[in-house]
Design an enzyme around this catalytic site. Structure first.
Site, PDB file in Angstrom:
ATOM      1  CE1 TYR A   1      70.140  24.670  58.080  1.00 11.05           C
ATOM      2  CE2 TYR A   1      68.173  26.032  58.324  1.00 11.05           C
ATOM      3  CZ  TYR A   1      68.757  24.816  58.024  1.00 11.05           C
ATOM      4  OH  TYR A   1      67.966  23.746  57.667  1.00 11.05           O
TER       5      TYR A   1
ATOM      6  CB  SER B   1      65.340  24.976  55.565  1.00 11.97           C
ATOM      7  OG  SER B   1      64.815  25.602  56.704  1.00 11.97           O
TER       8      SER B   1
END
Length: 231
Positions: free
Chosen positions: A149, A136
């Protein structure tokens, strides 16, 4: 497993996690013409439907039960591509987060990845294979409101870099997409109090195409990192 072995002899094999919907299903669609697909995940009607669509085989891999993963993948003796796509996110800033959320995030996004990769290393080495980590932008720059996250994606990037250093016979690729139009994105936008518009984000099909290009790159090309953002 005899049919799987026969198919594997005709085309290279690719295992994809998190393929029941969203980006994982798009990756399966992008690779189906060139690879025999193994879809790894918790058994579900959604995963079965994707497998039926592409003539794939499902593998019962549950990141909630790490100790069972090695036995689940034991029949695989050669694997050309392993794509780590499964992931979870619990929106929240540091002060809003809980230890349980951190534990659940690291369980799936990091420990599950390690637990699946380790027993498959002999099969990957036998094929001179490739491991693709769907990371990501949060694995490069921490995102506000995604504390656990972001930390998990930094850890995932570290594992990918270590694997690349320690397994020179393998190609190891980290893919860092920007925001993708998925259910996870809808939850994040809702947390941010904004209106969700899918066209504002990368489509799953676009990111899947980028991943397929990295997988199908000529054998003498080792693509370490791919960063893709919405225009």
């Amino acid at each position: 497993m005899s049919n799987v072995a026969a198919d594997a002899a005709r085309m290279p094999t690719a295992m994809i996690t998190g393929a029941s919907r969203g980006l994982g299903a798009a990756i399966a669609r992008a690779l189906a013409p060139t690879h025999t697909l193994f879809l790894a995940g918790r058994p579900s009607p959604q995963l079965d439907a994707v497998a039926d669509e592409f003539g794939a085989t499902t593998w019962p891999v549950d990141f909630g039960d790490l100790d069972a993963i090695e036995t689940a993948v034991e029949p695989i003796v050669e694997l050309d591509v392993l794509i780590h796509n499964a992931g979870v996110a619990y929106p929240g800033r540091v002060a809003e987060s809980s230890v349980d959320e951190w534990r659940a995030t690291l369980q799936v996004n990091v420990l599950g990845v390690v637990a699946l990769t380790l027993p498959l290393l002999p099969a990957l080495r036998a094929a001179g294979g490739q491991v693709v980590f769907v990371n990501s932008g949060s694995g490069i720059n921490a995102s506000p409101g995604l504390a656990a996250y972001s930390a998990s994606k930094f850890a995932l990037r570290g594992f990918a870099d270590s694997l690349r250093n320690d397994e020179p016979s393998l190609r190891v690729t980290s893919v860092h997409p920007g925001r993708i139009a998925t259910e996870m994105q809808e939850d994040l936008v809702a947390y941010e109090g904004r209106e969700y518009t899918a066209s504002d984000y990368l489509s799953p099909e676009t990111v899947a195409h980028v991943i397929a290009d990295a997988v199908n790159a000529p054998r003498d090309a080792h693509i370490h990192e791919v960063i893709v953002r919405p225009r």
